[in-house]
Design a protein around this motif. Structure first.
Motif, short mmCIF file in Angstrom:
data_model
loop_
_atom_site.label_atom_id
_atom_site.label_comp_id
_atom_site.label_asym_id
_atom_site.label_seq_id
_atom_site.Cartn_x
_atom_site.Cartn_y
_atom_site.Cartn_z
N GLN A 21 -9.21 -1.13 0.80
CA GLN A 21 -8.66 -2.38 1.15
C GLN A 21 -8.06 -3.08 2.42
O GLN A 21 -8.30 -4.18 2.89
CB GLN A 21 -7.59 -2.91 0.25
N TRP A 64 0.71 -1.20 0.02
CA TRP A 64 0.06 -0.09 0.11
C TRP A 64 0.84 1.20 -0.07
O TRP A 64 2.12 1.09 0.29
CB TRP A 64 -1.02 0.03 1.24
N CYS A 110 -2.80 6.51 -1.36
CA CYS A 110 -3.73 5.46 -2.14
C CYS A 110 -5.16 5.34 -1.51
O CYS A 110 -5.04 4.69 -0.13
CB CYS A 110 -3.12 4.27 -2.42
N ASN A 111 -6.31 6.25 -1.63
CA ASN A 111 -7.57 5.74 -1.08
C ASN A 111 -7.99 4.55 -1.46
O ASN A 111 -8.75 3.78 -0.34
CB ASN A 111 -8.61 7.01 -1.68
N THR A 112 -7.66 3.88 -2.26
CA THR A 112 -8.29 2.40 -2.54
C THR A 112 -7.58 1.56 -1.51
O THR A 112 -8.30 0.74 -1.06
CB THR A 112 -8.06 1.96 -4.00
N CYS A 113 -6.28 2.14 -1.28
CA CYS A 113 -5.56 1.07 -0.38
C CYS A 113 -6.05 0.94 1.03
O CYS A 113 -6.14 0.14 1.76
CB CYS A 113 -4.29 1.76 -0.09
N ARG A 163 -11.86 -3.87 -5.30
CA ARG A 163 -13.21 -3.16 -5.29
C ARG A 163 -13.85 -3.75 -4.39
O ARG A 163 -13.59 -5.04 -3.87
CB ARG A 163 -13.77 -3.58 -6.86
N SER A 164 -14.78 -3.00 -3.49
CA SER A 164 -15.51 -3.46 -2.29
C SER A 164 -16.07 -4.95 -2.54
O SER A 164 -15.91 -5.77 -1.65
CB SER A 164 -16.52 -2.60 -2.16
N GLU A 189 -5.59 -4.96 -7.61
CA GLU A 189 -6.40 -3.98 -7.46
C GLU A 189 -7.54 -4.34 -6.49
O GLU A 189 -7.64 -5.46 -5.83
CB GLU A 189 -7.24 -3.28 -8.83
#
Length: 181
Positions: A84, A74, A78-81, A164-165, A162
Motif C-alpha cells: 500500500q 501501518w 505487515c507485508n500488505t502495508c 488490494r493492488s 484493507e
C-alpha cells in the motif's frame, strides 16, 4: 506468518471471522455489508495526530489544513502495508502539486522495528512513528493497513481498511474528487 495462522488454517480463520461479523451485524439490526464498511468518524473533523519523523521532527495533521491529506496507518510486520505504501508513493508523486499530502503513521509498539521498516521503504512521503499510545484508538484503527482521506477543511471523508493492488485506481478516483473540491 502471523500467530493466528499458526493456530488454525487461514480459510478456517476467515470463515470464523465472517460468521462472527455477520452475527454482530444482524444483532445490531444492520446488514453485514454496512457493518463491515461503516467507519464511525466519517464526516467528522479528524482528531489531531502528532507523530515523530525519522529525523526527529514532529508532524501534526492540523498543520496540513488546506491540503487533502492521506493518512496511512501501518506496521513493520505487515507485508500488505508495504504494498500500500508503494501505491501511495506513486499517487503522491502525481498529485503533490494539486495539494495532496501523504503521511504514513506506524502504530507498532516496537519503535526499532518500525524505524527499520520505514528506512527500508523507498517512498518520498513522510513515514512517521506515532508518539501517543492513543493514536490508534483516536482514529478507530481496527486493522492494518488502514487508510484515511482528510479533506482540505480537516474532515475525515474516506476510510479503507484493507489493500488490494486494484485499490490504487479507486484511491485515485476518490482523491481526485477531494482535490477538485
Amino acid at each position: 506468518m502471523t500467530a493466528c495462522l499458526l493456530v488454525e488454517p487461514k480459510a478456517a480463520l476467515h470463515a470464523r471471522f465472517a460468521a462472527f461479523a455477520l452475527a454482530c451485524a444482524l444483532a445490531l439490526g444492520g446488514s453485514a455489508a454496512t457493518a463491515a464498511e461503516k467507519y464511525e468518524l466519517l464526516g467528522q473533523p479528524a482528531p489531531d495526530l502528532v507523530a515523530r519523523g525519522l529525523t526527529g521532527q514532529n508532524v501534526r495533521l492540523s498543520e496540513h489544513r488546506g491540503e487533502v491529506v492521506v493518512v496511512s496507518f501501518w506496521s513493520g510486520a505487515c507485508n500488505t502495508c508495504r504494498a500500500q505504501l508503494e501505491a501511495l508513493d506513486r499517487i503522491a508523486k502525481t498529485y503533490v502539486s494539486a495539494g495532496l499530502t501523504v503521511i504514513g503513521v506506524n502504530l507498532d509498539d516496537n519503535t526499532l522495528r518500525a524505524e527499520k521498516f520505514a528506512r527500508a521503504q523507498s517512498v518520498e512521503f513522510q513515514l512517521l512513528v506515532a508518539t501517543a499510545k492513543n493514536t490508534g484508538r483516536d482514529f478507530r484503527v481496527d486493522r492494518l493497513p488502514m487508510l484515511l482521506f482528510v479533506d482540505r477543511s480537516g474532515v475525515l471523508r474516506v476510510a479503507h481498511r484493507e489493500f488490494r493492488s486494484r485499490d490504487e485506481a479507486l484511491y485515485v478516483r476518490e482523491l481526485r474528487t477531494l482535490l477538485d473540491e
